[in-house]
Design an enzyme around this catalytic site. Structure first.
Site: not given
Ligand code: A2P
Length: 332
Positions: A12-13, A130, A157, A237, A160-161
C-alpha cells in the site's frame, strides 16, 4: 516459461504501489500473487493486471505457502524481522530497506552494474539506496575505464523518497500547513538533512551513499564524500557528481563510454539548454546524464549531473529487474 509465486510486502506504500505498476509493465511470469501490509490495511482491495487482490496483514506464517520471490518495501524494522522468516521458507527476498544492505552475507545489487552478485545470495538480496542506484549506473563504466580516485556527491532529493508522509509535507506545505514528516518546512526550502545524524556530523543517507558505493563497485578503499539535501521537488532525484580519475581521459571517449553503458540516456547539449531534469525523468527507468564537463581544478576529473526517478529506478524498477534476473536464471 516457469511461473513464480510472488509477494509484495508494503503493497500500500509509495514504492509498494509502484512495484505493482512495474510488475504489470514488465509482464513477469507470475502464478500466484500476494499483497501484504500492516494490520491497518488488511482487507483493502488492490487491482493488479486486471484482477482484484485483497491485502493481507503480514504475519509470521505469511510465507508458509510456497512463495518464490518477495519484494519488500515496508521499512527497516519489518525487513529485519520478516526477511529471515521468508528466506527460511525458501523465498528469495528483494529488500528495499536499509536493514540488510551492508550485511556481508547479503548481496547489494544494481542489475546494470553487478548482476553477478545475485548468484551468491542466501535468501536475501538488498536493493541499494535510491541515490546510490542512479550514481552507480553512471560511475561503473567510468570506474572500469579510468579507475576512480575520489567522488564528491551532492544530492537534490525529491520528497517522494520520504514516502507518502514526505509527499504530503510538500503538498500541504505549499498551502501554508506545518510539516509533519520533516523537522522544517520543505515548501520553498532545502533541508541539508536526510535520515538521522551520526556522531561524525554526516547524516545516515550520506554514509549510505559512501558505503554502498564501495560495496557495489567492489572498491572498499574508494575515497568518497557526500552531502544529501532534500529539495521541494515531488519526484526524481538530481545529483551533482564530481569524479577524479587515476587515468587521463579524452572527453569524447568518456561521453561515448557513458552512451554505451546500459540504462543510461545522455542529455548533454548546452546550446539547446538540454540537460537532465527531474520532471522529465519521472516515469522512466533510465538514468539521465548531462552537464558533462572537465573539472579543470584537478589533473583528471569530470563533473556530471545525474537524474533518475527515485521511486522507479531508485527502488521499484531496480528490485523488479533483480527479480527478472532470478526468474530468467530459474528458467535456464
Ligand atoms: P500500511 O499502509 O498498512 O501502513 P510508505 O513508506 O510509502 O509510507 O509505505 C510503507 C509501507 O509499509 C506501507 O505499505 C505500510 O502498510 C507498510 N508497513 C508499515 N509497517 C508495517 C508492518 N509492521 N507490517 C507490514 N507492513 C507494514
Amino acid at each position: 516459461m516457469k511461473k513464480v509465486n510472488l509477494a509484495v510486502v508494503g503493497a500500500t506504500g509509495m514504492v509498494g504501489r509502484t512495484f505493482l505498476k512495474v510488475l504489470e509493465e514488465k509482464k513477469l511470469p507470475i502464478d500466484n500473487f500476494y499483497l501484504f501490509a500492516s494490520e491497518r490495511s488488511a482487507g483493502k482491495k488492490m487491482m493488479f493486471d486486471g484482477k482484484e487482490y485483497t491485502v493481507e496483514q503480514l504475519k509470521e506464517d505469511s510465507f508458509d505457502r510456497g512463495i518464490d520471490i518477495a519484494l519488500f518495501s515496508a521499512g527497516g524494522d519489518t525487513s529485519k524481522k520478516f526477511a529471515p522468516i521468508a528466506a527460511k521458507k525458501g523465498c528469495i527476498v528483494i529488500d528495499n530497506s536499509s536493514a540488510w544492505r551492508m550485511d556481508k552475507e547479503v548481496p547489494l545489487v544494481v542489475p546494470e552494474v553487478n548482476p553477478e552478485d545475485i548468484s551468491w545470495n542466501k535468501g536475501i538480496i538488498a536493493n541499494p539506496n535510491c541515490s546510490t542506484i542512479q550514481a552507480m549506473v553512471a560511475l561503473k563504466p567510468l570506474n572500469d575505464k579510468y579507475k576512480i580516485k575520489r567522488v564528491v556527491y551532492s544530492t537534490y532529493q525529491a520528497v517522494s523518497g520520504a514516502g507518502l508522509g514526505g509527499w504530503n509535507d510538500l503538498e500541504n506545505g505549499l498551502k501554508g500547513e506545518e510539516p509533519k514528516k520533516f523537522p522544517h518546512p520543505i515548501a520553498n526550502n532545502c533541508l541539508p538533512h536526510i535520515d538521522v545524524f551520526e556522531e561524525n556530523g554526516y547524516t545516515k543517507e550520506e554514509i549510505k551513499m559512501i558505503n554502498e558505493t564501495r560495496k557495489i563497485l567492489h572498491e572498499p578503499d574508494m575515497k568518497i564524500t557526500a552531502t544529501a539535501v532534500r529539495v521541494p521537488v515531488f519526484n526524481s532525484h538530481s545529483e551533482s557528481i564530481n569524479v577524479e580519475f587515476e587515468k587521463d581521459f579524452d572527453m569524447e571517449e568518456l561521453i561515448q563510454t557513458l552512451k554505451d553503458a546500459p540504462g543510461v540516456i545522455i542529455q548533454n547539449n548546452s546550446v539547446n539548454n538540454e540537460y537532465p531534469l527531474a520532471v522529465n525523468a519521472t516515469g522512466h527507468d533510465e538514468v539521465f546524464i548531462g552537464r558533462i564537463r572537465r573539472d579543470e581544478s584537478v589533473k583528471s576529473g569530470v563533473n556530471l549531473w545525474v537524474v533518475a526517478d527515485n521511486i522507479r529506478k531508485g527502488a521499484a524498477s531496480n528490485a523488479v529487474q533483480i527479480a527478472d534476473v532470478i526468474i530468467k536464471g530459474k528458467n535456464n
